[in-house]
Design a protein around this motif. Structure first.
Motif, PDB file in Angstrom:
ATOM      1  N   LYS A  72       0.822  -1.224   0.000  1.00  0.00           N
ATOM      2  CA  LYS A  72       0.000   0.000   0.000  1.00  0.00           C
ATOM      3  C   LYS A  72       0.855   1.272   0.000  1.00  0.00           C
ATOM      4  N   LEU A  73       1.928   1.229  -0.763  1.00  0.00           N
ATOM      5  CA  LEU A  73       2.772   2.394  -0.974  1.00  0.00           C
ATOM      6  C   LEU A  73       2.648   2.853  -2.419  1.00  0.00           C
ATOM      7  N   ASP A  74       2.952   4.116  -2.658  1.00  0.00           N
ATOM      8  CA  ASP A  74       2.898   4.684  -4.000  1.00  0.00           C
ATOM      9  C   ASP A  74       4.198   4.366  -4.730  1.00  0.00           C
ATOM     10  N   PRO A  75       4.165   3.533  -5.752  1.00  0.00           N
ATOM     11  CA  PRO A  75       5.403   3.135  -6.431  1.00  0.00           C
ATOM     12  C   PRO A  75       6.065   4.272  -7.204  1.00  0.00           C
ATOM     13  N   GLU A  76       5.334   5.375  -7.429  1.00  0.00           N
ATOM     14  CA  GLU A  76       5.903   6.496  -8.168  1.00  0.00           C
ATOM     15  C   GLU A  76       6.530   7.549  -7.255  1.00  0.00           C
ATOM     16  N   LYS A  77       6.372   7.374  -5.957  1.00  0.00           N
ATOM     17  CA  LYS A  77       6.915   8.346  -5.012  1.00  0.00           C
ATOM     18  C   LYS A  77       8.413   8.138  -4.802  1.00  0.00           C
ATOM     19  N   ASP A  78       9.123   9.250  -4.553  1.00  0.00           N
ATOM     20  CA  ASP A  78      10.537   9.185  -4.231  1.00  0.00           C
ATOM     21  C   ASP A  78      10.692   9.063  -2.711  1.00  0.00           C
ATOM     22  N   TYR A  79      10.897   7.852  -2.243  1.00  0.00           N
ATOM     23  CA  TYR A  79      11.006   7.618  -0.810  1.00  0.00           C
ATOM     24  C   TYR A  79      12.412   7.897  -0.274  1.00  0.00           C
ATOM     25  N   THR A  80      13.344   8.275  -1.167  1.00  0.00           N
ATOM     26  CA  THR A  80      14.685   8.635  -0.701  1.00  0.00           C
ATOM     27  C   THR A  80      14.666   9.953   0.061  1.00  0.00           C
ATOM     28  N   GLN A  81      13.544  10.656  -0.014  1.00  0.00           N
ATOM     29  CA  GLN A  81      13.399  11.918   0.716  1.00  0.00           C
ATOM     30  C   GLN A  81      12.461  11.774   1.914  1.00  0.00           C
ATOM     31  N   ASP A  82      12.038  10.572   2.189  1.00  0.00           N
ATOM     32  CA  ASP A  82      11.078  10.315   3.260  1.00  0.00           C
ATOM     33  C   ASP A  82      11.805   9.869   4.523  1.00  0.00           C
ATOM     34  N   LYS A  83      11.764  10.715   5.554  1.00  0.00           N
ATOM     35  CA  LYS A  83      12.489  10.423   6.794  1.00  0.00           C
ATOM     36  C   LYS A  83      11.971   9.172   7.498  1.00  0.00           C
ATOM     37  N   ASP A  84      10.759   8.760   7.206  1.00  0.00           N
ATOM     38  CA  ASP A  84      10.219   7.556   7.821  1.00  0.00           C
ATOM     39  C   ASP A  84      10.715   6.277   7.150  1.00  0.00           C
ATOM     40  N   CYS A  85      11.432   6.421   6.040  1.00  0.00           N
ATOM     41  CA  CYS A  85      11.925   5.249   5.317  1.00  0.00           C
ATOM     42  C   CYS A  85      13.452   5.194   5.246  1.00  0.00           C
ATOM     43  N   VAL A  86      14.061   6.350   5.086  1.00  0.00           N
ATOM     44  CA  VAL A  86      15.497   6.413   4.805  1.00  0.00           C
ATOM     45  C   VAL A  86      16.345   5.755   5.889  1.00  0.00           C
ATOM     46  N   GLY A  87      15.931   5.863   7.146  1.00  0.00           N
ATOM     47  CA  GLY A  87      16.756   5.409   8.259  1.00  0.00           C
ATOM     48  C   GLY A  87      17.252   3.986   8.176  1.00  0.00           C
ATOM     49  N   CYS A  88      16.486   3.115   7.535  1.00  0.00           N
ATOM     50  CA  CYS A  88      16.886   1.710   7.452  1.00  0.00           C
ATOM     51  C   CYS A  88      17.537   1.345   6.125  1.00  0.00           C
ATOM     52  N   HIS A  89      17.865   2.366   5.352  1.00  0.00           N
ATOM     53  CA  HIS A  89      18.500   2.123   4.061  1.00  0.00           C
ATOM     54  C   HIS A  89      19.858   2.804   3.962  1.00  0.00           C
ATOM     55  N   VAL A  90      20.316   3.386   5.070  1.00  0.00           N
ATOM     56  CA  VAL A  90      21.584   4.115   5.106  1.00  0.00           C
ATOM     57  C   VAL A  90      22.274   3.848   6.440  1.00  0.00           C
ATOM     58  N   ASP A  91      23.457   4.414   6.598  1.00  0.00           N
ATOM     59  CA  ASP A  91      24.192   4.300   7.862  1.00  0.00           C
ATOM     60  C   ASP A  91      24.010   5.553   8.714  1.00  0.00           C
ATOM     61  N   GLY A  92      23.584   5.364   9.947  1.00  0.00           N
ATOM     62  CA  GLY A  92      23.608   6.432  10.936  1.00  0.00           C
ATOM     63  C   GLY A  92      22.640   7.567  10.738  1.00  0.00           C
ATOM     64  N   PHE A  93      21.479   7.306  10.164  1.00  0.00           N
ATOM     65  CA  PHE A  93      20.525   8.387   9.929  1.00  0.00           C
ATOM     66  C   PHE A  93      20.119   9.047  11.251  1.00  0.00           C
ATOM     67  N   GLY A  94      20.230  10.370  11.290  1.00  0.00           N
ATOM     68  CA  GLY A  94      19.857  11.107  12.485  1.00  0.00           C
ATOM     69  C   GLY A  94      20.891  11.066  13.594  1.00  0.00           C
TER      70      GLY A  94
END
Length: 238
Positions: A72-94
């Motif tokens: 139930k996510l929008d496949p056309e959205k850029d989630y690389t700018q979404d703080k609720d998603c980025v944290g688990c796809h990078v190192d040390g977010f926040g």
């Protein structure tokens, strides 16, 4: 491989990665995988082919469409700018020195060394000095030296923080913002640390270590991994 790739897509947000050392992750600065790769060249090369390395790619628009629609996510959205998603796809977010949406750094993009082993700035110097001492006189160093500076030798909680962070999770520390990719959405999102940590397509291949460090704490599969490890390319600290 398809299951591992799915895990890379399936992670959305807990910002903190936990460490088992005396210094909490929130107190220690992240540096990025370049520092680790200077010496651990073979591990770094192997990691580049894993789903963890490509974790950020799954957040881009029009990627993993079927999985996103199912969750139930929008496949056309850029989630690389979404703080609720980025944290688990990078190192040390926040975290100090960690990935920032406003000022992204490539060495922190993807689930890299520090996501599992803990932010490296406080213990990397000890790691380097121990290696030099071993090369010079075969002097070994207690792993506790690194653990006291924040290196994580268990890192199961760091994995759980993303892979099991959903409502109804068996992991007791789960809390918002939850990942929408749960076993209810698809059984392939069921996470078994003991199984997944042994899959080189998810983590990286294992290479022979010199024996610089001794004693506890030691990762529970350390001896098993080393028994079957390859000879790797050695690098030098810059």
């Amino acid at each position: 491989m398809k299951y591992i790739t799915a895990y890379a897509v399936a992670i959305a947000a807990m910002f903190a990665f936990m460490t088992g050392g005396a210094i909490a992750a929130s107190d220690a600065p992240f540096e990025g995988r370049t520092k680790c790769s200077n010496c651990h060249k073979s591990q770094a090369k192997s990691w580049k082919d894993t789903a963890h390395a490509k974790a950020m790619e799954s957040l881009k628009p029009n990627t993993k469409k079927e999985a996103k629609v199912k969750a139930k996510l929008d496949p056309e959205k850029d989630y690389t700018q979404d703080k609720d998603c980025v944290g688990c796809h990078v190192d040390g977010f926040g975290k100090t020195g960690g990935y920032s949406i406003d000022a992204p750094k490539k060495p922190l993009t993807g689930v890299g060394c520090e996501s599992c082993h803990g932010p490296g700035k406080n213990y990397r110097g000890d790691h380097r000095k121990a290696g030099q001492a071993f090369e010079k006189s075969n002097k070994t160093t207690p792993r506790k030296t690194l653990a006291d500076k924040g290196q994580d030798f268990a890192f199961e909680e760091s994995c759980n923080a993303c892979h099991l962070n959903y409502e109804g999770s068996p992991w007791k520390e789960a809390k918002p913002p939850y990942t929408p990719f749960t076993p209810d959405v698809d059984p392939k999102y069921t996470f078994d640390f003991d199984k997944m940590v042994k899959d080189v397509k998810a983590m990286h291949e294992h290479f022979k270590l010199d024996g610089v460090f001794v004693g506890e704490p030691k990762f529970k599969y350390h001896d098993e991994f080393q028994a079957n490890a390859k000879e790797g390319e050695k690098g030098k600290e810059e």
